[in-house]
Design a protein around this motif. Structure first.
Motif, PDB file in Angstrom:
ATOM      1  N   PHE A  76       1.060  -1.449   0.094  1.00 50.27           N
ATOM      2  CA  PHE A  76       0.064  -0.026  -0.123  1.00 50.27           C
ATOM      3  C   PHE A  76       0.837   1.579  -0.180  1.00 50.27           C
ATOM      4  O   PHE A  76       0.532   2.758  -1.140  1.00 50.27           O
ATOM      5  CB  PHE A  76      -0.751   0.279   1.447  1.00 50.27           C
ATOM      6  CG  PHE A  76      -2.000   1.331   1.375  1.00 50.27           C
ATOM      7  CD1 PHE A  76      -3.090   1.499   0.328  1.00 50.27           C
ATOM      8  CD2 PHE A  76      -1.099   2.175   2.178  1.00 50.27           C
ATOM      9  CE1 PHE A  76      -3.387   2.148   0.105  1.00 50.27           C
ATOM     10  CE2 PHE A  76      -2.290   3.169   2.283  1.00 50.27           C
ATOM     11  CZ  PHE A  76      -3.244   3.997   1.354  1.00 50.27           C
ATOM     12  N   ILE A  77       2.068   1.314   0.899  1.00 47.18           N
ATOM     13  CA  ILE A  77       2.401   2.153   0.863  1.00 47.18           C
ATOM     14  C   ILE A  77       3.322   2.663  -0.447  1.00 47.18           C
ATOM     15  O   ILE A  77       3.433   3.724  -1.136  1.00 47.18           O
ATOM     16  CB  ILE A  77       3.781   1.790   1.967  1.00 47.18           C
ATOM     17  CG1 ILE A  77       3.133   2.680   3.262  1.00 47.18           C
ATOM     18  CG2 ILE A  77       5.019   2.932   1.977  1.00 47.18           C
ATOM     19  CD1 ILE A  77       3.664   2.697   5.059  1.00 47.18           C
ATOM     20  N   GLN A  78       4.126   0.959  -0.679  1.00 50.21           N
ATOM     21  CA  GLN A  78       4.712   2.110  -2.101  1.00 50.21           C
ATOM     22  C   GLN A  78       3.751   2.174  -3.586  1.00 50.21           C
ATOM     23  O   GLN A  78       4.629   2.634  -4.238  1.00 50.21           O
ATOM     24  CB  GLN A  78       5.561   0.322  -2.545  1.00 50.21           C
ATOM     25  CG  GLN A  78       6.750   0.588  -3.394  1.00 50.21           C
ATOM     26  CD  GLN A  78       7.816   0.740  -2.570  1.00 50.21           C
ATOM     27  OE1 GLN A  78       8.325   1.623  -2.278  1.00 50.21           O
ATOM     28  NE2 GLN A  78       8.299   2.419  -3.825  1.00 50.21           N
ATOM     29  N   GLU A  79       2.305   1.960  -3.626  1.00 46.77           N
ATOM     30  CA  GLU A  79       1.422   1.976  -4.541  1.00 46.77           C
ATOM     31  C   GLU A  79       1.301   3.953  -4.140  1.00 46.77           C
ATOM     32  O   GLU A  79       1.592   4.677  -5.512  1.00 46.77           O
ATOM     33  CB  GLU A  79       0.614   1.223  -4.222  1.00 46.77           C
ATOM     34  CG  GLU A  79      -0.830   2.097  -5.009  1.00 46.77           C
ATOM     35  CD  GLU A  79      -1.989   1.467  -4.451  1.00 46.77           C
ATOM     36  OE1 GLU A  79      -3.069   2.573  -3.941  1.00 46.77           O
ATOM     37  OE2 GLU A  79      -2.223   0.122  -4.508  1.00 46.77           O
ATOM     38  N   GLY A  80       1.274   4.084  -3.231  1.00 49.78           N
ATOM     39  CA  GLY A  80       1.053   5.652  -2.938  1.00 49.78           C
ATOM     40  C   GLY A  80       2.536   6.503  -3.517  1.00 49.78           C
ATOM     41  O   GLY A  80       2.120   7.338  -3.948  1.00 49.78           O
ATOM     42  N   LEU A  81       3.672   6.063  -3.326  1.00 50.57           N
ATOM     43  CA  LEU A  81       5.461   6.632  -3.304  1.00 50.57           C
ATOM     44  C   LEU A  81       5.009   6.176  -4.803  1.00 50.57           C
ATOM     45  O   LEU A  81       5.503   7.276  -5.832  1.00 50.57           O
ATOM     46  CB  LEU A  81       6.139   5.707  -3.197  1.00 50.57           C
ATOM     47  CG  LEU A  81       6.432   6.343  -1.389  1.00 50.57           C
ATOM     48  CD1 LEU A  81       6.880   4.963  -0.800  1.00 50.57           C
ATOM     49  CD2 LEU A  81       5.731   7.480  -1.115  1.00 50.57           C
ATOM     50  N   ASP A  82       5.062   4.850  -5.662  1.00 48.03           N
ATOM     51  CA  ASP A  82       5.193   5.104  -7.545  1.00 48.03           C
ATOM     52  C   ASP A  82       3.995   5.805  -7.929  1.00 48.03           C
ATOM     53  O   ASP A  82       4.235   6.297  -8.967  1.00 48.03           O
ATOM     54  CB  ASP A  82       4.837   4.220  -7.154  1.00 48.03           C
ATOM     55  CG  ASP A  82       5.962   2.727  -6.793  1.00 48.03           C
ATOM     56  OD1 ASP A  82       6.902   3.343  -6.339  1.00 48.03           O
ATOM     57  OD2 ASP A  82       5.398   1.568  -6.957  1.00 48.03           O
ATOM     58  N   GLY A  83       3.022   6.255  -6.798  1.00 44.92           N
ATOM     59  CA  GLY A  83       2.106   6.686  -7.255  1.00 44.92           C
ATOM     60  C   GLY A  83       2.647   8.696  -7.511  1.00 44.92           C
ATOM     61  O   GLY A  83       1.162   9.728  -8.308  1.00 44.92           O
ATOM     62  N   GLY A  84       3.722   9.092  -7.449  1.00 47.20           N
ATOM     63  CA  GLY A  84       3.783  10.328  -7.158  1.00 47.20           C
ATOM     64  C   GLY A  84       3.259  11.022  -6.062  1.00 47.20           C
ATOM     65  O   GLY A  84       3.497  11.791  -5.781  1.00 47.20           O
ATOM     66  N   GLY A  85       2.279  10.047  -5.222  1.00 47.45           N
ATOM     67  CA  GLY A  85       2.062  11.089  -4.351  1.00 47.45           C
ATOM     68  C   GLY A  85       2.179  10.620  -2.729  1.00 47.45           C
ATOM     69  O   GLY A  85       3.366  10.496  -2.952  1.00 47.45           O
ATOM     70  N   GLY A  86       2.021  11.098  -1.377  1.00 52.58           N
ATOM     71  CA  GLY A  86       2.758  11.323   0.055  1.00 52.58           C
ATOM     72  C   GLY A  86       1.806  10.358   0.128  1.00 52.58           C
ATOM     73  O   GLY A  86       0.651   9.962   0.182  1.00 52.58           O
ATOM     74  N   VAL A  87       2.150   9.538   1.714  1.00 53.53           N
ATOM     75  CA  VAL A  87       1.715   9.022   2.110  1.00 53.53           C
ATOM     76  C   VAL A  87       1.470   8.740   3.330  1.00 53.53           C
ATOM     77  O   VAL A  87       2.531   9.092   4.304  1.00 53.53           O
ATOM     78  CB  VAL A  87       2.243   7.348   2.435  1.00 53.53           C
ATOM     79  CG1 VAL A  87       1.129   6.186   3.098  1.00 53.53           C
ATOM     80  CG2 VAL A  87       1.696   6.411   0.684  1.00 53.53           C
ATOM     81  N   LEU A  88       0.238   9.281   4.363  1.00 57.75           N
ATOM     82  CA  LEU A  88       0.018   9.031   6.093  1.00 57.75           C
ATOM     83  C   LEU A  88       0.176   8.360   6.254  1.00 57.75           C
ATOM     84  O   LEU A  88      -0.198   7.266   6.106  1.00 57.75           O
ATOM     85  CB  LEU A  88      -0.612  10.480   6.132  1.00 57.75           C
ATOM     86  CG  LEU A  88      -0.956  10.811   7.176  1.00 57.75           C
ATOM     87  CD1 LEU A  88       0.050  11.427   9.044  1.00 57.75           C
ATOM     88  CD2 LEU A  88      -2.066  11.352   7.976  1.00 57.75           C
ATOM     89  N   VAL A  89       1.292   7.329   7.318  1.00 58.59           N
ATOM     90  CA  VAL A  89       0.796   6.550   7.866  1.00 58.59           C
ATOM     91  C   VAL A  89       0.482   7.602   9.699  1.00 58.59           C
ATOM     92  O   VAL A  89       0.960   7.431  10.633  1.00 58.59           O
ATOM     93  CB  VAL A  89       1.887   5.723   9.038  1.00 58.59           C
ATOM     94  CG1 VAL A  89       1.215   4.312   9.939  1.00 58.59           C
ATOM     95  CG2 VAL A  89       2.031   4.809   7.358  1.00 58.59           C
ATOM     96  N   HIS A  90      -0.586   6.763   9.910  1.00 59.32           N
ATOM     97  CA  HIS A  90      -1.379   7.174  11.562  1.00 59.32           C
ATOM     98  C   HIS A  90      -1.698   6.339  12.199  1.00 59.32           C
ATOM     99  O   HIS A  90      -1.975   4.869  11.948  1.00 59.32           O
ATOM    100  CB  HIS A  90      -2.137   8.522  11.805  1.00 59.32           C
ATOM    101  CG  HIS A  90      -3.515   7.943  11.216  1.00 59.32           C
ATOM    102  ND1 HIS A  90      -4.465   7.588  12.422  1.00 59.32           N
ATOM    103  CD2 HIS A  90      -4.687   7.057  10.074  1.00 59.32           C
ATOM    104  CE1 HIS A  90      -5.600   6.998  11.876  1.00 59.32           C
ATOM    105  NE2 HIS A  90      -5.492   7.115  10.556  1.00 59.32           N
ATOM    106  N   TRP A  91      -0.976   6.355  14.198  1.00 52.17           N
ATOM    107  CA  TRP A  91      -2.163   5.511  14.203  1.00 52.17           C
ATOM    108  C   TRP A  91      -3.337   5.953  15.703  1.00 52.17           C
ATOM    109  O   TRP A  91      -3.453   6.818  15.904  1.00 52.17           O
ATOM    110  CB  TRP A  91      -0.942   4.838  15.793  1.00 52.17           C
ATOM    111  CG  TRP A  91      -0.306   5.825  16.372  1.00 52.17           C
ATOM    112  CD1 TRP A  91      -0.151   6.670  17.210  1.00 52.17           C
ATOM    113  CD2 TRP A  91       0.508   6.863  15.834  1.00 52.17           C
ATOM    114  NE1 TRP A  91       0.263   8.300  17.750  1.00 52.17           N
ATOM    115  CE2 TRP A  91       1.250   8.296  16.955  1.00 52.17           C
ATOM    116  CE3 TRP A  91       1.315   7.168  14.741  1.00 52.17           C
ATOM    117  CZ2 TRP A  91       1.744   9.004  16.476  1.00 52.17           C
ATOM    118  CZ3 TRP A  91       1.553   8.523  14.893  1.00 52.17           C
ATOM    119  CH2 TRP A  91       2.596   9.708  15.630  1.00 52.17           C
TER     120      TRP A  91
END
Length: 91
Positions: A76-91
């Motif tokens: 999931f994280i790689q999909e976001g990064l490969d798409g040129g976007g940013g990824v937020l991981v929250h808890w």
């Protein structure tokens, strides 16, 4: 800790608490397109619009097996990064 912290390095990877999702201007500025939730609680789907969202429902306990979730969360994280976007991981 700030509400939206960038992980050191070149990747557009950020961490923050759940309330980070209310900071729409900061999310837009960081070009967040994907949000990974790591917590067990009811989540309001409206909170995650318009982001691509993946939830891992785990308890915040010492013996929780997080490793079993890594293949899916890494994809999931790689999909976001490969798409040129940013990824937020929250808890």
């Amino acid at each position: 800790m700030a509400l939206l912290d960038k992980v050191p390095g070149e990747l557009k990877l950020y961490i923050g608490g759940i309330f980070t999702l209310r900071r729409r201007d900061a999310l837009k500025e960081a070009n967040i397109t994907h949000v990974l939730s790591v917590l067990r609680m009811p989540l309001d789907d409206d909170l995650f619009s318009p982001f691509s969202h993946h939830a891992v429902q785990v308890d915040d306990v010492e013996d929780e097996n997080l490793l079993e979730h890594f293949p899916a969360t890494n994809r999931f994280i790689q999909e976001g990064l490969d798409g040129g976007g940013g990824v937020l991981v929250h808890w």
